[in-house]
Design a protein around this motif. Structure first.
Motif, PDB file in Angstrom:
ATOM      1  N   ARG A  94      30.270  70.120-161.605  1.00  0.00           N
ATOM      2  CA  ARG A  94      30.552  69.077-160.610  1.00  0.00           C
ATOM      3  C   ARG A  94      31.365  69.648-159.455  1.00  0.00           C
ATOM      4  NH1 ARG A  94      32.089  64.851-165.282  1.00  0.00           N
ATOM      5  NH2 ARG A  94      29.962  64.575-166.050  1.00  0.00           N
ATOM      6  N   GLY A  95      31.231  68.984-158.301  1.00  0.00           N
ATOM      7  CA  GLY A  95      31.995  69.380-157.118  1.00  0.00           C
ATOM      8  C   GLY A  95      31.397  70.529-156.345  1.00  0.00           C
ATOM      9  N   ARG A  96      30.144  70.850-156.630  1.00  0.00           N
ATOM     10  CA  ARG A  96      29.489  71.983-155.955  1.00  0.00           C
ATOM     11  C   ARG A  96      28.305  71.551-155.094  1.00  0.00           C
ATOM     12  NH1 ARG A  96      29.029  76.174-161.034  1.00  0.00           N
ATOM     13  NH2 ARG A  96      31.206  76.087-161.649  1.00  0.00           N
ATOM     14  N   GLY A  97      28.130  70.240-154.900  1.00  0.00           N
ATOM     15  CA  GLY A  97      27.028  69.751-154.072  1.00  0.00           C
ATOM     16  C   GLY A  97      25.724  69.553-154.816  1.00  0.00           C
ATOM     17  N   LEU A  98      25.743  69.699-156.141  1.00  0.00           N
ATOM     18  CA  LEU A  98      24.504  69.540-156.910  1.00  0.00           C
ATOM     19  C   LEU A  98      24.013  68.097-156.903  1.00  0.00           C
ATOM     20  CD1 LEU A  98      25.353  71.778-159.999  1.00  0.00           C
ATOM     21  CD2 LEU A  98      24.074  72.399-157.952  1.00  0.00           C
ATOM     22  N   GLY A  99      24.938  67.141-156.997  1.00  0.00           N
ATOM     23  CA  GLY A  99      24.546  65.739-156.964  1.00  0.00           C
ATOM     24  C   GLY A  99      23.848  65.396-155.661  1.00  0.00           C
ATOM     25  N   GLU A 100      24.382  65.900-154.561  1.00  0.00           N
ATOM     26  CA  GLU A 100      23.757  65.664-153.264  1.00  0.00           C
ATOM     27  C   GLU A 100      22.364  66.286-153.200  1.00  0.00           C
ATOM     28  OE1 GLU A 100      24.336  66.678-148.518  1.00  0.00           O
ATOM     29  OE2 GLU A 100      26.099  66.732-149.822  1.00  0.00           O
ATOM     30  N   ALA A 101      22.247  67.514-153.658  1.00  0.00           N
ATOM     31  CA  ALA A 101      20.937  68.183-153.640  1.00  0.00           C
ATOM     32  C   ALA A 101      19.932  67.411-154.487  1.00  0.00           C
ATOM     33  CB  ALA A 101      21.072  69.615-154.146  1.00  0.00           C
ATOM     34  N   LEU A 102      20.350  66.985-155.672  1.00  0.00           N
ATOM     35  CA  LEU A 102      19.444  66.223-156.541  1.00  0.00           C
ATOM     36  C   LEU A 102      19.044  64.899-155.911  1.00  0.00           C
ATOM     37  CD1 LEU A 102      21.157  66.958-159.956  1.00  0.00           C
ATOM     38  CD2 LEU A 102      18.763  67.486-159.394  1.00  0.00           C
ATOM     39  N   HIS A 116       9.651  52.145-151.619  1.00  0.00           N
ATOM     40  CA  HIS A 116      10.258  51.577-150.418  1.00  0.00           C
ATOM     41  C   HIS A 116      11.781  51.484-150.503  1.00  0.00           C
ATOM     42  CE1 HIS A 116      10.432  49.451-146.662  1.00  0.00           C
ATOM     43  NE2 HIS A 116      11.003  48.393-147.224  1.00  0.00           N
ATOM     44  N   VAL A 117      12.315  51.200-151.703  1.00  0.00           N
ATOM     45  CA  VAL A 117      13.769  51.054-151.842  1.00  0.00           C
ATOM     46  C   VAL A 117      14.252  51.811-153.073  1.00  0.00           C
ATOM     47  CG1 VAL A 117      15.694  49.440-152.173  1.00  0.00           C
ATOM     48  CG2 VAL A 117      13.759  48.768-150.740  1.00  0.00           C
ATOM     49  N   LEU A 118      15.302  52.593-152.872  1.00  0.00           N
ATOM     50  CA  LEU A 118      16.024  53.229-153.974  1.00  0.00           C
ATOM     51  C   LEU A 118      17.309  52.438-154.178  1.00  0.00           C
ATOM     52  CD1 LEU A 118      15.708  56.990-153.018  1.00  0.00           C
ATOM     53  CD2 LEU A 118      15.060  56.031-155.204  1.00  0.00           C
ATOM     54  N   VAL A 119      17.569  52.043-155.416  1.00  0.00           N
ATOM     55  CA  VAL A 119      18.768  51.283-155.750  1.00  0.00           C
ATOM     56  C   VAL A 119      19.651  52.135-156.660  1.00  0.00           C
ATOM     57  CG1 VAL A 119      19.667  49.251-156.959  1.00  0.00           C
ATOM     58  CG2 VAL A 119      17.573  49.064-155.591  1.00  0.00           C
ATOM     59  N   GLY A 120      20.931  52.187-156.314  1.00  0.00           N
ATOM     60  CA  GLY A 120      21.917  52.823-157.172  1.00  0.00           C
ATOM     61  C   GLY A 120      22.875  51.771-157.686  1.00  0.00           C
ATOM     62  N   ALA A 121      23.010  51.675-158.996  1.00  0.00           N
ATOM     63  CA  ALA A 121      23.979  50.781-159.627  1.00  0.00           C
ATOM     64  C   ALA A 121      25.141  51.665-160.091  1.00  0.00           C
ATOM     65  CB  ALA A 121      23.347  50.051-160.798  1.00  0.00           C
ATOM     66  N   ILE A 122      26.309  51.495-159.494  1.00  0.00           N
ATOM     67  CA  ILE A 122      27.414  52.432-159.643  1.00  0.00           C
ATOM     68  C   ILE A 122      28.671  51.696-160.093  1.00  0.00           C
ATOM     69  CG2 ILE A 122      28.810  54.170-158.437  1.00  0.00           C
ATOM     70  CD1 ILE A 122      26.539  54.175-156.254  1.00  0.00           C
ATOM     71  N   ASP A 123      29.386  52.260-161.063  1.00  0.00           N
ATOM     72  CA  ASP A 123      30.673  51.689-161.433  1.00  0.00           C
ATOM     73  C   ASP A 123      31.567  51.700-160.191  1.00  0.00           C
ATOM     74  OD1 ASP A 123      32.581  50.851-163.696  1.00  0.00           O
ATOM     75  OD2 ASP A 123      33.680  52.410-162.597  1.00  0.00           O
ATOM     76  N   ALA A 124      32.222  50.585-159.917  1.00  0.00           N
ATOM     77  CA  ALA A 124      33.007  50.436-158.691  1.00  0.00           C
ATOM     78  C   ALA A 124      34.139  51.455-158.574  1.00  0.00           C
ATOM     79  CB  ALA A 124      33.562  49.021-158.599  1.00  0.00           C
ATOM     80  N   ASP A 125      34.603  52.021-159.683  1.00  0.00           N
ATOM     81  CA  ASP A 125      35.659  53.024-159.638  1.00  0.00           C
ATOM     82  C   ASP A 125      35.133  54.441-159.424  1.00  0.00           C
ATOM     83  OD1 ASP A 125      37.695  51.163-159.949  1.00  0.00           O
ATOM     84  OD2 ASP A 125      37.751  51.380-162.131  1.00  0.00           O
ATOM     85  N   LYS A 127      34.307  56.625-157.162  1.00  0.00           N
ATOM     86  CA  LYS A 127      34.418  56.869-155.708  1.00  0.00           C
ATOM     87  C   LYS A 127      33.553  58.044-155.250  1.00  0.00           C
ATOM     88  CE  LYS A 127      37.439  53.587-155.537  1.00  0.00           C
ATOM     89  NZ  LYS A 127      36.896  52.249-155.482  1.00  0.00           N
ATOM     90  N   GLY A 128      33.393  59.054-156.114  1.00  0.00           N
ATOM     91  CA  GLY A 128      32.569  60.197-155.740  1.00  0.00           C
ATOM     92  C   GLY A 128      31.114  59.814-155.551  1.00  0.00           C
ATOM     93  N   SER A 129      30.576  59.029-156.464  1.00  0.00           N
ATOM     94  CA  SER A 129      29.185  58.600-156.352  1.00  0.00           C
ATOM     95  C   SER A 129      28.997  57.668-155.163  1.00  0.00           C
ATOM     96  CB  SER A 129      28.737  57.917-157.648  1.00  0.00           C
ATOM     97  OG  SER A 129      27.371  57.584-157.572  1.00  0.00           O
ATOM     98  N   ILE A 130      29.954  56.793-154.937  1.00  0.00           N
ATOM     99  CA  ILE A 130      29.870  55.887-153.783  1.00  0.00           C
ATOM    100  C   ILE A 130      29.868  56.696-152.492  1.00  0.00           C
ATOM    101  CG2 ILE A 130      31.148  54.133-152.488  1.00  0.00           C
ATOM    102  CD1 ILE A 130      31.946  52.960-155.295  1.00  0.00           C
ATOM    103  N   ALA A 131      30.760  57.666-152.373  1.00  0.00           N
ATOM    104  CA  ALA A 131      30.819  58.505-151.168  1.00  0.00           C
ATOM    105  C   ALA A 131      29.516  59.271-150.967  1.00  0.00           C
ATOM    106  CB  ALA A 131      32.006  59.472-151.254  1.00  0.00           C
ATOM    107  N   LEU A 132      28.943  59.792-152.049  1.00  0.00           N
ATOM    108  CA  LEU A 132      27.669  60.508-151.950  1.00  0.00           C
ATOM    109  C   LEU A 132      26.578  59.594-151.428  1.00  0.00           C
ATOM    110  CD1 LEU A 132      25.656  62.806-152.468  1.00  0.00           C
ATOM    111  CD2 LEU A 132      25.563  62.037-154.855  1.00  0.00           C
ATOM    112  N   HIS A 133      26.469  58.406-151.979  1.00  0.00           N
ATOM    113  CA  HIS A 133      25.431  57.478-151.536  1.00  0.00           C
ATOM    114  C   HIS A 133      25.619  57.097-150.067  1.00  0.00           C
ATOM    115  CE1 HIS A 133      24.484  57.304-155.785  1.00  0.00           C
ATOM    116  NE2 HIS A 133      23.357  56.727-155.444  1.00  0.00           N
ATOM    117  N   GLU A 134      26.843  56.843-149.666  1.00  0.00           N
ATOM    118  CA  GLU A 134      27.098  56.508-148.261  1.00  0.00           C
ATOM    119  C   GLU A 134      26.741  57.681-147.354  1.00  0.00           C
ATOM    120  OE1 GLU A 134      31.176  55.162-148.415  1.00  0.00           O
ATOM    121  OE2 GLU A 134      30.558  53.099-148.933  1.00  0.00           O
TER     122      GLU A 134
END
Length: 173
Positions: A94-102, A116-125, A127-134
């Motif tokens: 983690r922390g090496r940009g692999l999530g973004e690449a994937l 047409h639409v990709l949906v991500g259901a993310i635990d509100a806490d 923050k890393g996944s939320i930042a990646l999606h944004e």
């Protein structure tokens, strides 16, 4: 780093370990019990039956560092152009940009399949996944407060979505 289409025989054990680490140690999965190899066989069979990709990133030694996939958003026909995705990276990578690449590769796969639409259901806490999606252009689309309970506390689930330009000619039915 090499992008691969994951296969049961080669990658199921590594994916199982990544899933189980997330189940036991995080709120990335709202699950209590570690999964089994039988669960993985069913999971891979469902991905194959639905024509859904299971993409992985391997290092130079062929070790799976992370994976991503998507599947049906809801089980009604009118949702056929919408998928819910998941991205998991093994803890030590983690922390090496692999999530973004994937996630970028998953977006490309969804466009290629006419989604047409990709949906991500993310635990509100998470923050890393939320930042990646944004960062990748996903828009916040809502919250379901206290829908999960894990580790002795209520969990809020947030939804992020990315609307794609595909398909070119959607049809009913």
């Amino acid at each position: 780093m090499l992008l691969v289409q994951c296969q049961f025989d080669r990658h199921a054990a590594a994916i199982l370990a990544i899933f189980n680490d997330a189940i036991v140690h995080t709120t990335a999965l709202y699950d209590y019990q570690p999964r089994t190899m039988a669960n993985m066989a069913d999971w891979f069979a469902a991905k194959q039956a639905g024509g859904f990709p299971v993409l992985g990133l391997e290092n130079e030694q062929g070790v799976l560092m992370g994976f991503a996939s998507y599947g049906p958003f809801r089980a009604f026909p009118a949702y056929k152009y919408t998928v819910e995705h998941a991205v998991y990276v093994e803890q030590s990578h983690r922390g090496r940009g692999l999530g973004e690449a994937l996630l970028r590769h998953l977006i490309d796969a969804a466009q290629a399949q006419g989604k047409h639409v990709l949906v991500g259901a993310i635990d509100a806490d998470n923050k890393g996944s939320i930042a990646l999606h944004e960062k990748l252009g996903f828009a916040y689309s809502g919250i379901l407060p206290q829908v999960g309970f894990k580790f002795g506390r209520w969990l809020d689930l947030v939804f992020y979505q990315k609307i794609l330009s595909t398909p070119q000619q959607p049809v009913d039915g």
